[in-house]
Write a protein that holds these residues in place. Sequence first.
Motif, PDB file in Angstrom:
ATOM      1  N   TYR B  35       0.844  -1.183   0.000  1.00  0.00           N
ATOM      2  CA  TYR B  35       0.000   0.000   0.000  1.00  0.00           C
ATOM      3  C   TYR B  35       0.881   1.234   0.000  1.00  0.00           C
ATOM      4  O   TYR B  35       1.989   1.226   0.496  1.00  0.00           O
ATOM      5  CB  TYR B  35      -0.872   0.045   1.265  1.00  0.00           C
ATOM      6  N   GLN B  37       0.452   5.286   1.393  1.00  0.00           N
ATOM      7  CA  GLN B  37      -0.384   6.157   2.216  1.00  0.00           C
ATOM      8  C   GLN B  37      -0.047   7.599   1.924  1.00  0.00           C
ATOM      9  O   GLN B  37       1.101   8.030   2.090  1.00  0.00           O
ATOM     10  CB  GLN B  37      -0.181   5.861   3.711  1.00  0.00           C
ATOM     11  N   LEU B  41      -5.840  10.649   1.298  1.00  0.00           N
ATOM     12  CA  LEU B  41      -6.198   9.570   0.378  1.00  0.00           C
ATOM     13  C   LEU B  41      -6.241   8.209   1.050  1.00  0.00           C
ATOM     14  O   LEU B  41      -6.624   7.214   0.433  1.00  0.00           O
ATOM     15  CB  LEU B  41      -5.210   9.532  -0.794  1.00  0.00           C
ATOM     16  N   GLY B  42      -5.840   8.140   2.280  1.00  0.00           N
ATOM     17  CA  GLY B  42      -5.883   6.869   2.991  1.00  0.00           C
ATOM     18  C   GLY B  42      -4.837   5.899   2.486  1.00  0.00           C
ATOM     19  O   GLY B  42      -3.768   6.297   2.003  1.00  0.00           O
ATOM     20  N   LEU B  43      -5.143   4.620   2.571  1.00  0.00           N
ATOM     21  CA  LEU B  43      -4.245   3.558   2.118  1.00  0.00           C
ATOM     22  C   LEU B  43      -4.765   3.008   0.797  1.00  0.00           C
ATOM     23  O   LEU B  43      -5.912   2.553   0.719  1.00  0.00           O
ATOM     24  CB  LEU B  43      -4.201   2.435   3.156  1.00  0.00           C
ATOM     25  N   GLN B  45      -4.066   0.324  -2.390  1.00  0.00           N
ATOM     26  CA  GLN B  45      -3.340  -0.903  -2.708  1.00  0.00           C
ATOM     27  C   GLN B  45      -2.588  -0.760  -4.031  1.00  0.00           C
ATOM     28  O   GLN B  45      -3.154  -0.337  -5.038  1.00  0.00           O
ATOM     29  CB  GLN B  45      -4.300  -2.076  -2.771  1.00  0.00           C
ATOM     30  N   TYR B  48      -0.802  -6.975  -5.013  1.00  0.00           N
ATOM     31  CA  TYR B  48      -0.995  -7.994  -4.016  1.00  0.00           C
ATOM     32  C   TYR B  48      -0.609  -9.357  -4.579  1.00  0.00           C
ATOM     33  O   TYR B  48      -0.475  -9.532  -5.788  1.00  0.00           O
ATOM     34  CB  TYR B  48      -2.435  -8.014  -3.491  1.00  0.00           C
ATOM     35  N   GLY B  58      -3.237  -3.854  -7.908  1.00  0.00           N
ATOM     36  CA  GLY B  58      -4.212  -3.245  -7.030  1.00  0.00           C
ATOM     37  C   GLY B  58      -4.810  -2.028  -7.700  1.00  0.00           C
ATOM     38  O   GLY B  58      -4.995  -1.998  -8.920  1.00  0.00           O
ATOM     39  N   ASP B  59      -5.049  -0.977  -6.932  1.00  0.00           N
ATOM     40  CA  ASP B  59      -5.700   0.219  -7.462  1.00  0.00           C
ATOM     41  C   ASP B  59      -4.736   1.194  -8.137  1.00  0.00           C
ATOM     42  O   ASP B  59      -5.133   1.951  -9.019  1.00  0.00           O
ATOM     43  CB  ASP B  59      -6.436   0.944  -6.333  1.00  0.00           C
ATOM     44  N   PHE B  90       3.602   0.806   2.834  1.00  0.00           N
ATOM     45  CA  PHE B  90       3.418  -0.266   3.808  1.00  0.00           C
ATOM     46  C   PHE B  90       3.251  -1.609   3.106  1.00  0.00           C
ATOM     47  O   PHE B  90       2.519  -1.713   2.126  1.00  0.00           O
ATOM     48  CB  PHE B  90       2.179  -0.022   4.673  1.00  0.00           C
TER      49      PHE B  90
END
Lengths: 114, 113
Positions: B35, B37, B41-43, B45, B48, B58-59, B90
């Motif tokens: 991830y 951060q 925007l938060g976490l 991905q 994976y 991921g995104d 992370f």
Amino acid sequence: QQQVKQSPQSLIVQKGGISIINCAYENTAFDYFPWYQQFPGKGPALLIAIRPDVSEKKEGRFTISFNKSAKQFSLHIMDSQPGDSATYFCAASGGKSSGDKLTFGTGTRLAVRP
Amino acid sequence: EAQVTQNPRYLITVTGKKLTVTCSQNMNHEYMSWYRQDPGLGLRQIYYSMNVEVTDKGDVPEGYKVSRKEKRNFPLILESPSPNQTSLYFCASSFLGSSYEQYFGPGTRLTVT
């Protein structure tokens, strides 16, 4: 697109008060709704989680309330303490069918004043 | 002690210089994820992996690569870093089917100038 919306962005609470953080989701296929707690300089850590067939889960001073019909869930921190000051993330798990994806909200920075 | 480790913890580099951030877990988890951060925007991905030799986007995968040659390791590779990849990264792991309970590493703060 933002699949999990979190509010407020920041929150200041007096010691002993109740902290409330809200989240809303769109995808009804989510199968678990966890909350993560992150202290400065650390990675997020699981705090508490709930399944969508349960309306409330309590662990100590932390409670998740879940409203399936409204597609909303919230974290309540009772008797908030300065040590609770951290960033809180709600999340939603899509299960194996979605690649075990965990979608996070944007986070709420909580400050508990002494 | 059960843990996810990341190295380095801090890294300052220049645009275009290839770098690798390592991630290792000792919990025998099948699922591993990266991830980033960013404020507001938060976490999000990046990539994976559900098992050895199985990885997926991921995104926000653009500009990143990963590999999963061993179960415990999941390195993140930036072939040609750019300033918009300046972020806090992370690594996390969990058992397959239990992604709601992910264990996160301590983070890697990357600055690309």
